[in-house]
Design a protein around this motif. Structure first.
Motif, short mmCIF file in Angstrom:
data_model
loop_
_atom_site.label_atom_id
_atom_site.label_comp_id
_atom_site.label_asym_id
_atom_site.label_seq_id
_atom_site.Cartn_x
_atom_site.Cartn_y
_atom_site.Cartn_z
N THR A 156 0.83 -1.20 0.00
CA THR A 156 0.00 0.00 0.00
C THR A 156 0.87 1.26 0.00
O THR A 156 0.60 2.22 -0.72
CB THR A 156 -0.93 0.01 1.23
N ASN A 157 1.93 1.24 0.81
CA ASN A 157 2.85 2.38 0.85
C ASN A 157 3.50 2.61 -0.51
O ASN A 157 3.62 3.76 -0.96
CB ASN A 157 3.93 2.15 1.90
N TRP A 158 3.95 1.54 -1.13
CA TRP A 158 4.59 1.67 -2.45
C TRP A 158 3.63 2.29 -3.47
O TRP A 158 3.99 3.20 -4.22
CB TRP A 158 5.06 0.30 -2.94
N LEU A 159 2.40 1.78 -3.48
CA LEU A 159 1.41 2.28 -4.45
C LEU A 159 1.04 3.73 -4.17
O LEU A 159 0.96 4.55 -5.08
CB LEU A 159 0.17 1.39 -4.42
N LEU A 160 0.83 4.05 -2.89
CA LEU A 160 0.45 5.41 -2.52
C LEU A 160 1.56 6.40 -2.85
O LEU A 160 1.31 7.50 -3.35
CB LEU A 160 0.12 5.47 -1.03
N ASN A 161 2.80 6.01 -2.58
CA ASN A 161 3.92 6.88 -2.88
C ASN A 161 4.06 7.10 -4.38
O ASN A 161 4.39 8.20 -4.83
CB ASN A 161 5.21 6.31 -2.29
N ALA A 162 3.84 6.03 -5.15
CA ALA A 162 3.96 6.14 -6.60
C ALA A 162 2.90 7.07 -7.18
O ALA A 162 3.16 7.82 -8.13
CB ALA A 162 3.84 4.76 -7.24
N VAL A 163 1.71 7.05 -6.58
CA VAL A 163 0.60 7.85 -7.11
C VAL A 163 0.59 9.27 -6.54
O VAL A 163 0.45 10.25 -7.28
CB VAL A 163 -0.75 7.15 -6.78
N ALA A 164 0.74 9.39 -5.22
CA ALA A 164 0.57 10.68 -4.56
C ALA A 164 1.86 11.37 -4.18
O ALA A 164 1.86 12.55 -3.83
CB ALA A 164 -0.31 10.51 -3.32
N GLY A 165 2.98 10.65 -4.17
CA GLY A 165 4.23 11.25 -3.77
C GLY A 165 4.33 11.46 -2.27
O GLY A 165 3.64 10.80 -1.49
N ASP A 166 5.18 12.40 -1.85
CA ASP A 166 5.49 12.63 -0.45
C ASP A 166 5.11 14.06 -0.07
O ASP A 166 5.15 14.96 -0.89
CB ASP A 166 7.01 12.41 -0.25
N ASP A 167 4.72 14.24 1.20
CA ASP A 167 4.42 15.59 1.69
C ASP A 167 5.63 16.23 2.38
O ASP A 167 5.57 17.40 2.78
CB ASP A 167 3.24 15.55 2.67
#
Length: 458
Positions: free
Chosen positions: A403-414
């Motif tokens: 989930t972290n990998w997918l979220l980072n790939a889509v939304a990036g980092d804050d």
């Protein structure tokens, strides 16, 4: 009849694999199992650079030791700081700072390793490591803080020093750390309009003549090309001469104005090993192919802290490298040998042929050598992530990491700082507690009652 007491020191890959196999193979009536660990989780160490770079959350690589409903091992929240092999007692420093004693019949030593450091002026005061979960979280905070401070400063010299990052160690940990954190600053600087991206400098320094020599010349060159293509300056055959508040001085005479030195120049066996007074091989506990410690009844050693003979290699004096791959398999094999000993059966030597190496360089880049097949770029990165994902012990951890990998790939980092340890220096000593181990005399004071004397104060 008194049940044998099995004491396992360390909740890394080796210790946890050993405990899980013991739980499956032994009934509650056959033995009492105790696990010593300062934390109630198993850390998936190879993914720490991704925690530092914000791709993964800290919780996703910390696998709980208490999630299993079948778990019947007693967990003592503390670290072993000394062993009295004559009295068969381990001295434990709990997380509250108290000293307690744990007697054993079989002692499984899997305390792992600590960051290897040298007597370099300023190193102890200024170096940060990448060996614990706390260090990874701290380094992320520290790197983002340097961007914040550089953005707010009007002093050009200060801005340059804060935007210069030095990583020492050209092995897997150092290379992955430099690669992942460089991507962090590369992506984060877009949110800092007052910072010229060209001012951000990353240096990877190692005394060795080659980058990750275990991978071979071809993949080592491929890794070098990936790093230099991102603007990381790689200096080989060079080390650190001194460090202070404002700069890192290298042995070739260069002075790098910098506020960040990340030290990943190898590992050393846990200082606990030195308290045994047993034979060592380059600092690691000498053990037989069956992982027993010669001359010490009921004491076993494995993982990073032990020099386990590499029987599969077929070379005189070859020992297994300190990798997760070997540690997990050694844990299972050692548990089988402990069970065999309790049941009066024959123990077996540890034999495992290395399956290869994987290095995730972040983004779409990696270098891997699974089963001898050399890969680089996106295919290598896919293999690296697939291997790490499959090696995670629980389905919950696998779900979190994916989930972290997918979220980072889509939304990036804050690029958010948590303020972690904002008032402390965050040095190696702050996180790895290398100065808490006892001398043999102090150990004997704590174990005096088991020898028939009075208990002394430590």
């Amino acid at each position: 009849m008194t049940r044998p007491r099995i004491l396992v020191v360390g909740a890394g890959f080796a210790g946890v694999a050993c405990v899980r196999r013991l739980e499956r193979r032994l009934t509650d009536r056959e033995a009492l199992i105790t696990l010593l660990s300062p934390f109630s989780y198993q850390l998936y160490l190879p993914l720490l650079p991704q925690v530092a770079s914000g791709v993964l959350t800290p919780q996703s690589v910390a696998l709980s030791l208490r999630r299993s409903e079948r778990h019947r091992t007693r967990i003592v929240p503390g670290g072993a700081v000394g062993v009295d092999t004559a009295a068969k007692v381990c001295v434990v420093r709990t997380i509250s700072g108290e000293f307690v004693t744990e007697p054993y019949d079989h002692l499984v030593l899997a305390p792992g390793s600590v960051t290897r450091s040298f007597d370099i002026p300023g190193l102890a005061e200024h170096a940060r490591g990448m060996k614990t979960l706390a260090e990874a979280v701290y380094i992320r905070d520290h790197v983002i803080a340097q961007l914040d401070l550089a953005d707010a400063s009007n002093d050009e010299a200060e801005r340059a020093a804060r935007l210069c990052f030095v990583v020492v160690g050209g092995g897997y940990a150092g290379t992955e750390t430099a690669a992942c954190l460089q991507l962090l600053t590369h992506n984060a600087v877009k949110r800092y309009p007052r910072i010229d991206p060209r001012l951000i400098k990353w240096h990877l320094v190692d005394i060795a003549p080659k980058l990750m020599p275990e991978l071979g010349d071809k993949l080592g060159t491929a890794a070098m090309d990936i790093l230099t293509g991102r603007g990381i300056e790689v200096s080989l055959g060079v080390s650190v001469a001194s460090v202070d508040d404002d700069a890192v001085t290298l042995t070739d005479g260069r002075v790098l104005p910098s506020r960040t030195l990340i030290w990943t120049a190898g590992v050393a066996a846990s200082p606990l090993i030195a308290t045994l007074g047993a034979e060592t091989v380059r600092g690691r506990l000498a053990v037989t192919p069956e992982m027993g410690v010669p001359g010490l009844d009921g004491v076993w050693g494995l993982g990073d802290a032990a020099a386990v003979p590499d029987v599969a290699k077929g070379e005189e004096g070859a020992i297994c490298p300190p990798t997760a791959q070997h540690a997990m398999r050694q844990g299972k094999a050692l548990a089988d040998n402990v069970v065999a000993t309790l049941r009066g059966e024959r123990t077996q030597p540890y034999v495992h042929k290395d399956l290869g190496l994987v290095v995730d360089l972040g983004g779409m880049d990696g270098v891997s050598k699974p089963l001898g097949v050399e890969l680089h770029g996106m295919p290598a990165q896919a293999v690296a992530r697939a291997y790490h994902w499959s090696a995670l012990r629980t389905n919950v951890a696998k779900t979190r990491v994916m989930t972290n990998w997918l979220l980072n790939a889509v939304a990036g980092d804050d690029f958010v700082r948590t303020g972690f340890l904002a008032s402390k220096s965050g040095t190696l000593r702050d996180f790895e507690y290398t100065d808490v181990y006892l001398t043999p005399e102090q150990v004997r004071l704590h174990t005096a009652s088991f020898r028939g004397g009075a208990v002394g104060a430590g």
